[in-house]
Design a protein around this motif. Structure first.
Motif, short mmCIF file in Angstrom:
data_model
loop_
_atom_site.label_atom_id
_atom_site.label_comp_id
_atom_site.label_asym_id
_atom_site.label_seq_id
_atom_site.Cartn_x
_atom_site.Cartn_y
_atom_site.Cartn_z
N UNK A 84 0.86 -1.18 0.00
CA UNK A 84 0.00 0.00 0.00
C UNK A 84 0.89 1.23 0.00
N UNK A 85 0.59 2.15 -0.93
CA UNK A 85 1.34 3.40 -1.03
C UNK A 85 0.35 4.57 -0.98
N UNK A 86 0.78 5.64 -0.36
CA UNK A 86 -0.01 6.86 -0.25
C UNK A 86 0.68 7.96 -1.02
N UNK A 87 -0.05 8.61 -1.92
CA UNK A 87 0.50 9.74 -2.68
C UNK A 87 -0.28 11.00 -2.30
N UNK A 93 4.66 7.62 -0.38
CA UNK A 93 5.25 6.87 0.74
C UNK A 93 4.53 5.55 0.91
N UNK A 94 5.31 4.55 1.32
CA UNK A 94 4.75 3.22 1.60
C UNK A 94 4.09 3.25 2.98
N UNK A 95 2.99 2.56 3.10
CA UNK A 95 2.31 2.42 4.38
C UNK A 95 2.65 1.04 4.93
N UNK A 96 3.02 0.97 6.20
CA UNK A 96 3.37 -0.30 6.83
C UNK A 96 2.11 -1.14 7.05
N UNK A 111 -4.47 6.52 -2.68
CA UNK A 111 -3.94 5.34 -2.02
C UNK A 111 -3.96 4.22 -3.06
N UNK A 112 -2.82 3.55 -3.24
CA UNK A 112 -2.72 2.47 -4.23
C UNK A 112 -2.41 1.17 -3.50
N UNK A 113 -3.30 0.18 -3.68
CA UNK A 113 -3.08 -1.18 -3.16
C UNK A 113 -2.63 -2.00 -4.36
N UNK A 114 -1.37 -2.43 -4.36
CA UNK A 114 -0.78 -3.13 -5.50
C UNK A 114 -0.62 -4.62 -5.17
#
Length: 130
Positions: A84-87, A93-96, A111-114
């Motif tokens: 999960x990354x937040x732009x 930034x990567x979210x833990x 928010x991108x869930x890859x």
């Protein structure tokens, strides 16, 4: 007010999408919007066979001050099948896994869930009206 727009993207072509969904909630303490595979608890629902997304994957929660926080909810597996990354603006930034971050007041982002195993993603745009 927090407004969310979600698009599920399959394949390497950004045009290969699985529809758009929208949800919103007033910025009142305790308000919650969730993203995941379980329609019973999530306002934005991904395809059921997208197992890289948990039944309840992301949670947007309004705090006592009217500010919103994003949490990547821990699923049943010890290691996630996605990242999960937040732009926000130019900042990415990567979210833990299991982590939480505040969203900018009066801002917007994505928010991108890859999927770690293939070219699929869930893209959730957000806009927070202050």
């Amino acid at each position: 007010m927090l407004e969310l727009t979600m698009v599920a993207v399959a394949g390497t072509d950004a045009g290969a999408t699985a529809g758009m969904q929208m949800a919103e909630a007033a910025s009142e303490p305790g308000a919650v919007l969730r993203v995941g595979r379980d329609a019973a608890v999530c306002g934005l629902v991904t395809p059921e066979d997208w197992l890289f997304v948990s039944r309840a994957h992301l949670e947007f929660r309004c705090g006592a001050d009217g500010g919103w926080h994003l949490t990547w909810l821990r699923g049943s597996l010890p290691e996630p099948s996605s990242q999960v990354r937040l732009r926000v603006g130019e900042r990415l930034r990567a979210l833990a896994y299991g982590g939480s971050v505040p969203l900018p007041s009066g801002g917007n982002g994505e928010v991108v869930v890859q999927d770690r195993a293939g070219p699929r993603s869930v893209n959730v745009g957000f806009s927070h009206e202050a």
